[in-house]
Structures are given as structure tokens and as C-alpha cells.
Write a protein that holds these residues in place. Structure first.
Motif, PDB file in Angstrom:
ATOM      1  N   GLN A 163      -9.344   3.714  -2.332  1.00 36.04           N
ATOM      2  CA  GLN A 163      -8.610   3.729  -1.070  1.00 36.04           C
ATOM      3  C   GLN A 163      -9.545   3.966   0.099  1.00 36.04           C
ATOM      4  OE1 GLN A 163      -5.103   6.004  -0.812  1.00 36.04           O
ATOM      5  NE2 GLN A 163      -4.373   5.492  -2.863  1.00 36.04           N
ATOM      6  N   THR A 174      -0.519   3.195  -9.199  1.00 33.20           N
ATOM      7  CA  THR A 174       0.183   4.457  -9.405  1.00 33.20           C
ATOM      8  C   THR A 174       1.285   4.516  -8.365  1.00 33.20           C
ATOM      9  OG1 THR A 174      -1.994   5.337  -9.849  1.00 33.20           O
ATOM     10  CG2 THR A 174      -0.184   6.909  -9.776  1.00 33.20           C
ATOM     11  N   PHE A 177       0.839  -1.208   0.000  1.00 37.40           N
ATOM     12  CA  PHE A 177       0.000   0.000   0.000  1.00 37.40           C
ATOM     13  C   PHE A 177       0.870   1.252   0.000  1.00 37.40           C
ATOM     14  CE2 PHE A 177      -3.693  -2.462   2.056  1.00 37.40           C
ATOM     15  CZ  PHE A 177      -4.320  -2.599   0.836  1.00 37.40           C
ATOM     16  N   PHE A 222       3.828   1.520  -1.177  1.00 38.29           N
ATOM     17  CA  PHE A 222       4.495   1.608  -2.467  1.00 38.29           C
ATOM     18  C   PHE A 222       3.553   2.160  -3.538  1.00 38.29           C
ATOM     19  CE2 PHE A 222       6.128  -0.296  -6.386  1.00 38.29           C
ATOM     20  CZ  PHE A 222       7.415   0.186  -6.327  1.00 38.29           C
ATOM     21  N   PHE A 223       2.308   1.756  -3.469  1.00 38.28           N
ATOM     22  CA  PHE A 223       1.365   2.201  -4.508  1.00 38.28           C
ATOM     23  C   PHE A 223       0.543   3.417  -4.072  1.00 38.28           C
ATOM     24  CE2 PHE A 223       1.967  -2.313  -5.717  1.00 38.28           C
ATOM     25  CZ  PHE A 223       2.549  -2.078  -6.951  1.00 38.28           C
ATOM     26  N   SER A 224       1.191   4.335  -3.423  1.00 44.64           N
ATOM     27  CA  SER A 224       0.597   5.645  -3.112  1.00 44.64           C
ATOM     28  C   SER A 224      -0.669   5.568  -2.274  1.00 44.64           C
ATOM     29  CB  SER A 224       0.271   6.423  -4.382  1.00 44.64           C
ATOM     30  OG  SER A 224       1.149   6.141  -5.408  1.00 44.64           O
ATOM     31  N   ALA A 225      -0.667   4.715  -1.247  1.00 41.07           N
ATOM     32  CA  ALA A 225      -1.844   4.693  -0.387  1.00 41.07           C
ATOM     33  C   ALA A 225      -1.402   4.715   1.078  1.00 41.07           C
ATOM     34  CB  ALA A 225      -2.693   3.471  -0.677  1.00 41.07           C
ATOM     35  N   PRO A 226      -0.846   5.839   1.526  1.00 36.28           N
ATOM     36  CA  PRO A 226      -0.327   5.886   2.899  1.00 36.28           C
ATOM     37  C   PRO A 226      -1.406   5.616   3.959  1.00 36.28           C
ATOM     38  CG  PRO A 226      -0.423   8.079   1.920  1.00 36.28           C
ATOM     39  CD  PRO A 226      -0.680   7.121   0.817  1.00 36.28           C
ATOM     40  N   ASP A 227      -2.603   6.116   3.715  1.00 37.94           N
ATOM     41  CA  ASP A 227      -3.669   5.901   4.706  1.00 37.94           C
ATOM     42  C   ASP A 227      -3.950   4.412   4.877  1.00 37.94           C
ATOM     43  OD1 ASP A 227      -5.136   8.580   5.487  1.00 37.94           O
ATOM     44  OD2 ASP A 227      -4.464   8.736   3.419  1.00 37.94           O
ATOM     45  N   LEU A 228      -4.023   3.723   3.747  1.00 43.36           N
ATOM     46  CA  LEU A 228      -4.316   2.299   3.794  1.00 43.36           C
ATOM     47  C   LEU A 228      -3.215   1.555   4.517  1.00 43.36           C
ATOM     48  CD1 LEU A 228      -5.821   1.216   0.385  1.00 43.36           C
ATOM     49  CD2 LEU A 228      -6.896   1.781   2.546  1.00 43.36           C
ATOM     50  N   PRO A 269      -1.900  12.062   5.615  1.00 41.88           N
ATOM     51  CA  PRO A 269      -2.372  10.721   5.953  1.00 41.88           C
ATOM     52  C   PRO A 269      -2.684  10.586   7.434  1.00 41.88           C
ATOM     53  CG  PRO A 269      -0.503  10.586   4.483  1.00 41.88           C
ATOM     54  CD  PRO A 269      -0.706  12.039   4.787  1.00 41.88           C
TER      55      PRO A 269
END
Lengths: 955, 113
Positions: free
Chosen positions: B69, B50, A642, A644-650, A820
Motif C-alpha cells: 500500500q 484482505t 481500494f 473494499f480491500f482495506s486500503a483507505p489511504d490508497l 488514514p
């Protein structure tokens, strides 16, 4: 009064009688009576509009995209039926007050009655046919409750079930019919449908729609071959029978046929189906009724017969037939309700309804005698009573009806029906009231108190008044007929009068009455013949059918669902894969539109770790602790993915959830066996492996496919990105979506989370309240426990870490709107901080320091979130509209205040409460009898004397 | 990159399914957890992959899709609640009957072998 209120009033006040139960029977009946009266008065405030020939409308859009609107329409036909429903309802309520015994729960009865009444009024006032269907189903359900009101009687339960099955099935058919009709007409509004006669009758779908709608009408109105449920519904208390089978439930089907008359009638299909079913029902019902010994059964079959008569009249498709039908609906409602109530009186006073045990009651019960006799004579079609007038009109109409080129069959059958009808009416009078007085009645008969005889007496006054002065009813009946006919035909000019001259109908009438007397004279030999003749028993056939269907369903379902969870899971997985494959194979697959992104060594390493962990779990899952460790690796790799793929919140959410889940599973593993034994065969493992690989390949194929292609339609995310700051005041779009754009979703989710936690609490309570408790208290752990369960190092460390963790949670919470973080993540972090204290310092120590109960925290969270949403109502905005502003208090920098933050606080609290309450449940299971909870945080503390420490440890 | 994520989803699904088809509660619960990962990643991936463009508004011109997300975030938290409930039910069943089989009737049909 607004139409909406008329319909809503019975529903809104349905609980009142139930609540008034403690206040006594009179209060119960009184409140029901008042409500019904109010609705009736409300209805009559619209009378002047109806007399002027206008229509009252009420409209609220409900789901306009489906054509489902809450539209009500009141015209003369609806007004007529609503008056019958509410007017006779009033009499029934008064009657039921005196009829029901002390041990009957009156509040419950009247609650059901009001629900039923509301549903009936809803049917007759609906303009939207989808809305009508809703009310239609409601009458099936509420009549089920009414018929089965005496739950202790098996007949009552069976009758109710049969009524529900038959009318419910009819309702299902009708849904189909109405949908087709709406599709043809292009609208679900009756006012539009009724204008489209040509369009509908020329459609290819006319016949299916007609059959389906008629199936609904026939089941409801007990037309052959669905007539059998009605007599079994007689197990209900008499007020229910009187209400359902004179003026309401069974008239619903008739009402709908009348309502749809302008668009559906006039075709050969309509004529054959409706007239045919009506004729058969009329004759069959009348013949069976003659040989019934139970007063109510006799009346039930006579109702079936009369409904057949009305149906036949509607089926002829002529304006005169429609007028006769309307007139007979009115007359039947009056004399039949009076007759049912009289039968109830006889039952109430003599404790039997068996005609063979009655007779000679005329001197003992003179008032009842007069009421019942007048009503029965009216039903038989004796002049100067209202039944005569409409029956004469029926015979007149039958005389002119040609069935399949045959001129005599309809008139002949009509005469046969009337003849038997007259015969059973005479039998009812003769065998109950006339004849010699007996001395073996089960109870000494006498006239009841006025409360019981006044309601039927009022109806009989109507019976006589209309019978003597038919012109009184003429304008009303003609007005209603005009509403039935719509613009398809002119209202007939025929005058309502007793003497029409020497017309065929008069001769037919005379034949029927004289024939009826003859049949009664020959009753004994006829009864012998009847008893000897083989007759199909509808109930047996019905039960046989139901059993057959149940067997079929079992044969289909049991092989798939045999109670083995693994089989359900396997069946489901295989089905999904097959359905997915079908979609894949038949759909069109476009060329890839996205380029493949290169993968570096680190990514591959992460992938390898995850795959290895999953494979390890699959092959080593019998070692449960090991597999728990391995799933931790999987979770960790997912979190890293997560990030790595631009989802810090997740990523933050996943990793914190990972921590609490692992703690939870560890707690559970404390009680479960450590190893999973080898039980399955190689074959079964191979089968499962196949299913798993098929599912995996499918999931992979689907994911890979869409990862290489852009969405077919533009995602709505652009809107969120564009409006996040402008409208939501935050730069963290994910958080703004959670607390603002889709706040209502989130609100629902924290409620679900709270419910899950409360459920765990409830399960724990149940477990600890049952036999499991003793076993838990006395168990010896299968693993050696550490002598120092709460080591000083850990206690000190967690104690120091606690404020830091809370600070981090606070920080994550505050920055959530722009960076985030947010309520969910902060809540999880705070929970981890709290759980650390429990783990390090022990349950008892931590609980003593817990200031608020976890339930309360969940509740507070949900409340805060809900109130934040409601707050926007006060400024005239919809639920959960957010607002924000920037504040600057001089020494500090400018900062933002948003209502969304308050909502996020609710989320935070709900998450903390839910996590803590769940884990709390598991830890409470872990307590054992011989080990006392230590009051101290540390087992070994140099500050205390060693003895005390050992005491605390309970050794 | 795409093939890595897709195959990860596939392997998680396969592993989850295999464990869900086991006969004792604990592996089944772990299987459900694996399936949860698979589903969450699958949903997340529906926003396409991305790298280096988080949905935090800055001066950047491209962002990743924030909607999946947000949906997955609540799914993760809810899945914790669901796991906890299932674990508690499994525990209750085991403590009550001293048997942690998931199937209703061991000793019947092929599933009992």
C-alpha cells in the motif's frame, strides 16, 4: 600521508585549475604543480616503511557483499610507479605551462591532467582489483579528454576516439578477466590473490582469465596487434604525449603484468602470449619507427617497440627478466619523456616536426641538442647512459630464452629489434641536429626559455647519473623487483655494472650498434624499398572495422526501432509476454494455498462498471471527451476497490489524484483535436488487439496465480506492523512506512515529483517563448465558450468551500500518522481547493492572490523534508531517523509530536507545489490575445456596472 | 473475489495496451493511464486480498499487508507527475507541428497505414 589522500588529492583538486583560469596561466599551472607536489611529498612520507620492506594498507568497506572494498596498498612496486607518475607529472606540468599557447584553455588542460594523474595513482595503489578496474576505466576516459584536447583538430578527435575504443574494449575484456580471477581466488583483494598462485594456475579458468586480462594489458600498453592507437594519439599536445607515453598510461598495462606476475607468469601460456606479443611488437615498432618522418611518430613507434621489449622480459617468467623489465621501465621513462619534450621544443621553435625539413640544428639549438642527443643515445644503448644497462640485461635474458625448443630465434629477434632501435636513434640525432645548417626552416630556430628545457634536462641528468653509476639505482631496482616477484622467486644477485666482461650480450650489443650505423648509412635506398612495399594501414582497417560494427548494429536495431513509438511498445509487450510465458512454462507451479473468497452482488456490479468503462474506452476512444469521462469511471472503481480491500489511504489518494488528472487532461483537450480520426487498417487493429489480449491474459494469469498462493518467503511487513507504534509512534502503518521506515524513498519521490513539475514549467516556457506563442494567442477555440465563464454561483460556492477544504486538508494531514491520511493526501486535497479558485474565479484573479510562487513551495517542501532528515545527524543518528514524544499542555489532551510530522509537512508542500505548478503551465497556454484576463472574479457582478464587466470580459 | 480482481487487472492491461498502440497522442496517454491502474492494482494485490482489516493498529489481530500500500501510494502520486509531463510533451509537439501522431515517421513502414 594516508594513501587515501594521495589518491584523492588529484581528484579533489581537479577543478581548481579550471576555477583558477581567470587568475592567469601561472596560477593555473602553479596550483596543479602544488597539488601534485603535495601528493608526491605525501607519498614519500611512506618511504621509510617501503624501505623496511613493509606494505602500507588503507581500507574502507564499500560494498563488502560484492567483495568491493576501497582498499589501497603501497609496496615497492606501487611506490615506484606512483613516484614516476607524480615525479614526471611535476616536470610535465612545468613544461606544459610554457608549451601551451595563449589560446589554449590552460585550466581545462590541467583539470584533465589531474583527473588522469589521480586515476593512474589509483591504479598503482589499488589493492582491490575491482577498484583497480574503476581507476583503469578512468584512465581510459581521462586520456580520451587529454588526447582530444585540441578539439579543433580532426586528427586529435580521431586519435582520441581510437584510443578510447581500443583501450575501452581492452578494459571490458579485463573486467571479465578480473572477475574470473576473483572467483578462482575467492577474493578480489590483490593481497589474497597474490598468495594463491597454485590455485589459480591449476584452475580450468586460468586460460580465459589470462587471455582477458592480457587483452586489457596489451591494449593499454599498445602491444601487437593493438599497437596502432598509440601513434594516432600523438595528435595530442606534446606534454600529453610525453606524459602518457613515457611514464603513465601505456605503462599501466606493464604495471598490471608486473603486479600479476607472481600468479600469472611461469606457465607456457603466459610465456607464449606475453613473450610472443612482446617480441613482435619490439621488432615491428622499431622497424616502422625508422621510416617515420614525423619526430613524434618516430618516438611513438619507438615507445611501442620499447613497451614490447619490457613485455617480452616480463613474459620470460624468470626473476632476472623481471628485474631487467623493472630497470628498463625506469630508464625508458626517463629518456623517453626527455625525448618527447625535446621533440616538443623543436616543434615549438621551428614549427615543424618533419625530420626531412630539419637538420643542422646543433648550433642553433645547442641546449636542446645536448639533451636530445644524450637521451637518444641512451635509447640506442650506448655505454655510460642508462639505456645501455637495461638493454644489456635484456640481451642477456634473451640469450637464455628458448622459444619452442629453438635457441637462436629470441636472441636473433632481440638483436634485430635493438639494431633498428639504434638506427632510428641515430637517424633522430643525425637528421635533426647534424648535417648542414639550412635556410628554409619554417621558423628561425633557437633554444627555448628555461621553462621548456629544464624539465627534460633534469631527466637527462638522471639518464647520465644512472648510466655512469648504476649502483645508485641498484638497491631501488632490487627492492622493486622483490615486490614484483612476491614470494615466488628470489631476487637475482647480479650486480649492476657497466663492464660485465666479454659476455654474449656485449657482442650482441656491438652488433646492434654497428648494424644501426650501417642501416642509417643505407637509409635512402631502404626508404625507397619501404615506400614501395605494400603495408596495411592500421587506421583504415580500424575504421573499416568500426563501420562494419556500426552497420551490423544498425541492421539488428533498425527493424525493431525505426522511430515508430507503436512499434517499440508492441515489441516490448510481446517480448515481456514471451519471456513471462517461458518462465511460466519452465518453472514449477505449486498448489494453491489460499482459499477463494466469495464475491457478493455489489462487488460484481463494481467489476461490471469498470469492465464496461474499459471496453467503452477501447471501442469509443475516437471520441476523446467521452473516453476521458470513461477513464474517470475506471479511476473511481479502482478507488472503491481500494476501500473494499482495506486500503483507505490508497483510496483517498487515488480519488484525489483522479480529480487533478481529469482537470489536467481536460485542459490539454482544450488544445488537442476532439476526435481521433480512423487511420489504421483492420489488419493493424487486429494485430494490436491480439497483442493487447495476449498481454491482458498474461497479466490476469499471473495475478490470479499469486492471489491464490501465499508468498514463498514471509513478507517483511510483519516487522512494519510490529514496530510501527513502538518505533515510529503512529498507528497508521502505511503512513509510518512512508514517512519513517522508507522515508528516504519518499524523499526521493517528492524530489521526482518536483522535478516533473519544474520540467512542465520549463516546457511551457519554451513553448511560450517560441513560434507557438503567436499561434496560441491568435487561435479561435473550436468549441463555443460560455458567455459567463466565471459564474457568480460557482465563485461564491468555491469561495465558501475554500476554508472548508483547507480545514479538511489540515485535518487529514494531522491525523495521518494514526488514521488514514497524511502529507500526500492532504497535499492533493489542498491543491484541489486551490484549483477550484482558479477554475471559478479565473487565472488572473487567482494568481494575484497567490502569495508564494509554486516553485518556492516545492523547494520549501523538499528542503523541510531534507533538513528533517539531516536533523538526526546532530544527535548522532543516520539520515532521517525519526523521533517522537507525547506532550500534554494542561487544558488539552495528550498529543504526539514527531519529527515524522515535519517530514510529512515537506511532503505536503512538495505535492501542493508540484500539482499547482503543473496545472499552472497548462492554464497559461490557454490565454488568448484578444481576451484580456479579467481582474474580477466574476464576469457578471451586479455590484459593478455592466460596461465595466464587459470590459473585463474583453468583448 | 480473486478472479474478479485478476480479470480486472487483465482487462485494464489489455485495454491499456490496445490504446498505447494507437497512433495519436491522446489515446496513447489514456492507454498509459490504464496501464498505470493495472500496474498499481497488480502491485497492491501482491499483498493479497484482505477485506475489513486495514493496516491501522487497533485491537484487531490480523491486518492487511501495509507495505504494498505504501509503495502504491507514492506510485499513484508520481504517476500524476509523469502523466502531466507526457501530456505537456504531447501538447508541445502538437502545437509545434500541428500533428499529434506518436510515430516518428508517418509514411514509412506498416505503422503508417
Amino acid at each position: 600521508m594516508s594513501l587515501f589522500l594521495i589518491v584523492a588529492l588529484p581528484f579533489l583538486s581537479a577543478l581548481l585549475p579550471g576555477l583558477m583560469n581567470q587568475a592567469g596561466r601561472a596560477a593555473c599551472a602553479g596550483v596543479t604543480f602544488t597539488v601534485t607536489l603535495a601528493a608526491l611529498v605525501g607519498l614519500f612520507t611512506n618511504l621509510h616503511t617501503i624501505i623496511a620492506g613493509d606494505v602500507v594498507m588503507y581500507r574502507v568497506d564499500w560494498i563488502p557483499s560484492l567483495g568491493l572494498n576501497f582498499t589501497l596498498m603501497l609496496d615497492a612496486l606501487g611506490f615506484f610507479f606512483a613516484t614516476l607518475i607524480l615525479g614526471i607529472g611535476l616536470l610535465i606540468i612545468a613544461y606544459a605551462r610554457f608549451y601551451l599557447a595563449r589560446e589554449d584553455n590552460m585550466g581545462e588542460f590541467f583539470t584533465y591532467l589531474l583527473l588522469f594523474q589521480g586515476a593512474m595513482v589509483g591504479i598503482v595503489l589499488s589493492d582491490n582489483i575491482l577498484l583497480l578496474l574503476v581507476f583503469w576505466e578512468l584512465t581510459s576516459l581521462s586520456s580520451f579528454l587529454l588526447i582530444g584536447y585540441w578539439k579543433h583538430l580532426p586528427e586529435g578527435r580521431q586519435g582520441a576516439r581510437m584510443a578510447l575504443t581500443v583501450t575501452g574494449m581492452g578494459g571490458l575484456a579485463m573486467i571479465g578477466g578480473m572477475l574470473i580471477l576473483g572467483q578462482i581466488a575467492g577474493s578480489y583483494d590483490l593481497s589474497v590473490i597474490l598468495q594463491n598462485r597454485e590455485l589459480i594456475q591449476q584452475s580450468d579458468l586460468y586460460l580465459p582469465a589470462l587471455i582477458l586480462i592480457l587483452a586489457g594489458c596489451f591494449t593499454k600498453s599498445a602491444q601487437f596487434p593493438f599497437h596502432f592507437w598509440l601513434p594516432h594519439a600523438m595528435a595530442a599536445p606534446t606534454p600529453v604525449s610525453a606524459y602518457l607515453h613515457s611514464a603513465t598510461m601505456v605503462k599501466a598495462g606493464i604495471f598490471l603484468m608486473a603486479r600479476m606476475w607472481p600468479v600469472l607468469s611461469g606457465t607456457p601460456e603466459w610465456f607464449w602470449l606475453v613473450t610472443g606479443a612482446g617480441l613482435i611488437t619490439m621488432v615491428l615498432g622499431a622497424v616502422i619507427a625508422l621510416f617515420k618522418h614525423d619526430l613524434k611518430a618516430l618516438l611513438a613507434f619507438s615507445t611501442v617497440s620499447h613497451l614490447g621489449l619490457i613485455t617480452m622480459l616480463l613474459g620470460t617468467g624468470t626473476a632476472f627478466g623481471a628485474m631487467a623489465a623493472v630497470f628498463h621501465i625506469l630508464n625508458h621513462a626517463t629518456f623517453k619523456a626527455a625525448l618527447f619534450m625535446s621533440a616538443g621544443i623543436i616543434d615549438h621553435e621551428t614549427h615543424t616536426r618533419d625530420i626531412r625539413r630539419l637538420g643542422g640544428l646543433r648550433h642553433l639549438m645547442p641546449i636542446t641538442f645536448v639533451i636530445a642527443t644524450l637521451a637518444a643515445l641512451s635509447m640506442a644503448g650506448i655505454p655510460l647512459l642508462n639505456g645501455f644497462l637495461s638493454k644489456e640485461m635484456m640481451l642477456e635474458e634473451a640469450y637464455h630464452t628458448v622459444l619452442g625448443g629453438n635457441h637462436w630465434i629470441v636472441p636473433a629477434l632481440a638483436v634485430v629489434g635493438s639494431l633498428f632501435s639504434a638506427a632510428y636513434c641515430f637517424r633522430l640525432i643525425g637528421h635533426t641536429f647534424l648535417g648542414p645548417q639550412r635556410d628554409d626552416y619554417p621558423a628561425k630556430p633557437h633554444d627555448p626559455p628555461a621553462g621548456l628545457w629544464l624539465p627534460p634536462a633534469l631527466l637527462v641528468v638522471l639518464v647520465v647519473a644512472i648510466g655512469i653509476a648504476p649502483f645508485l639505482a641498484e638497491p631501488a631496482v632490487k627492492g622493486i623487483t622483490a615486490a614484483v616477484l612476491g614470494n615466488t622467486a628470489e631476487v637475482p644477485t647480479a650486480y649492476f655494472k657497466i663492464w660485465h666482461g666479454l659476455v654474449p650480450a656485449l657482442y650482441m650489443s656491438i652488433v646492434a650498434v654497428v648494424g644501426g650505423l650501417v642501416v642509417l648509412a643505407l637509409f635512402k635506398p631502404l626508404l625507397k624499398l619501404w615506400d614501395a612495399a605494400p603495408r596495411p594501414e592500421a587506421k583504415t582497417i580500424f575504421e573499416g572495422l568500426v563501420e562494419g560494427v556500426v552497420r551490423l548494429a544498425k541492421a539488428l536495431i533498425l527493424p525493431l526501432h525505426n522511430g515508430a513509438f507503436s512499434r517499440y511498445a508492441a515489441v516490448m509487450a510481446v517480448t515481456v509476454v514471451i519471456a513471462g510465458y517461458y518462465a511460466w512454462a519452465t518453472g514449477t507451479v505449486g498448489a494453491p494455498t489460499r482459499s477463494v473468497q466469495p464475491a457478493g452482488a455489489i462487488e460484481i456490479a463494481g467489476w461490471v462498471m469498470m469492465v464496461a468503462a474499459v471496453l467503452g474506452m477501447v471501442f469509443l476512444h475516437r471520441n476523446r471527451l467521452l473516453s476521458l469521462v470513461l477513464i474517470g469511471i475506471v479511476g473511481l472503481m479502482v478507488s472503491v476497490g481500494f476501500v473494499f480491500f482495506s486500503a483507505p489511504d490508497l483510496a483517498m489518494t487515488q480519488i484525489t489524484v483522479e480529480v487533478v488528472t481529469t482537470i489536467l487532461l481536460l485542459l490539454a483537450l482544450n488544445f488537442l483535436p476532439n476526435e481521433t480520426p480512423v487511420e489504421s487498417t483492420v489488419l493493424r487493429r487486429a494485430r494490436d488487439m491480439t497483442v493487447a489480449v495476449a498481454g491482458g491474459v498474461a497479466a490476469m494469469g499471473l495475478s490470479y496465480h499469486y492471489l491464490l498462493r501465499d508468498a514463498v518467503t514471509a513478507p517483511i511487513s510483519e516487522f512494519h506492523l510490529a514496530n510501527s507504534y513502538k518505533g515510529g509512534g503512529g498507528t497508521n502503518v502505511v503512513n509510518v512506512i512512508l514517512v519513517d521506515f522508507r522515508g528516504f524513498d519518499t524523499f526521493g519521490e517528492i524530489i521526482v515529483l518536483g522535478i516533473a513539475a519544474v520540467l512542465i514549467y520549463a516546457l511551457t516556457e519554451t513553448l511560450l517563448g517560441g513560434p507557438v506563442r503567436a499561434r496560441l494567442l491568435n487561435r479561435t477555440p473550436d468549441k463555443p465558450l460560455a458567455g459567463d465563464q466565471h459564474p457568480m454561483m460557482m465563485v461564491v460556492l468555491t469561495r465558501v468551500a475554500m476554508p472548508v477544504v483547507m480545514m479538511v486538508a489540515f485535518y487529514v494531514f494531522l491525523r495521518g500518522h494514526n488514521e488514514p491520511g497524511g502529507g500526500f493526501i492532504a497535499g492533493l486535497i489542498a491543491s484541489i481547493g486551490l484549483v477550484m479558485q482558479y477554475m471559478a474565479s479565473g487565472y488572473s484573479w487567482a494568481t494575484q492572490r497567490q502569495r508564494y510562487p509554486h516553485h518556492g513551495v516545492i523547494g520549501a517542501g523538499v528542503l523541510i523534508a531534507g533538513l528533517t532528515g539531516i536533523g538526526s545527524w546532530f544527535v548522532g543518528k543516520p539520515f532521517l531517523t525519526s523521533d517522537f514524544t507525547y506532550v500534554r499542555i494542561p487544558p488539552f489532551e495528550k498529543f504526539e509530536l514527531a519529527t515524522a510530522a515535519l517530514f510529512d509537512l515537506g511532503v505536503f508542500l512538495a505535492v501542493v507545489g508540484a500539482v499547482m505548478l503543473s496545472l499552472d503551465g497548462f492554464s497559461r497556454l490557454a490565454r488568448r490575445a484578444h481576451v484580456k484576463d479579467s481582474d474580477y472574479a466574476m464576469d457578471i457582478n451586479p455590484a459593478r456596472s455592466e460596461n465595466e464587466a464587459l470590459k473585463g470580459q474583453g468583448v | 473475489m480473486e478472479i474478479l480482481v485478476a480479470s480486472a487487472i487483465g482487462i485494464l492491461t489489455a485495454g491499456g495496451l490496445y490504446l498505447v498502440l494507437r497512433m495519436r497522442t491522446f489515446p496513447v496517454i489514456l492507454g498509459v493511464s490504464l496501464l498505470t491502474y493495472a500496474v498499481n492494482v497488480f502491485l497492491f494485490a501482491s499483498g493479497r486480498l484482505t477485506i475489513g482489516a486495514p493496516p491501522i493498529l487497533t485491537d484487531a489481530t490480523t491486518y492487511t499487508d501495509p507495505l504494498p500500500q505504501a509503495l502504491v501510494l507514492t506510485a499513484i502520486v508520481i504517476s500524476f507527475g509523469m502523466t502531466a509531463v507526457v501530456v505537456m510533451i504531447a501538447l508541445g509537439a502538437y502545437l509545434g507541428t500541428n500533428d499529434d501522431h506518436v510515430d516518428d515517421a508517418p509514411g514509412r513502414g506498416e505503422d503508417a497505414v
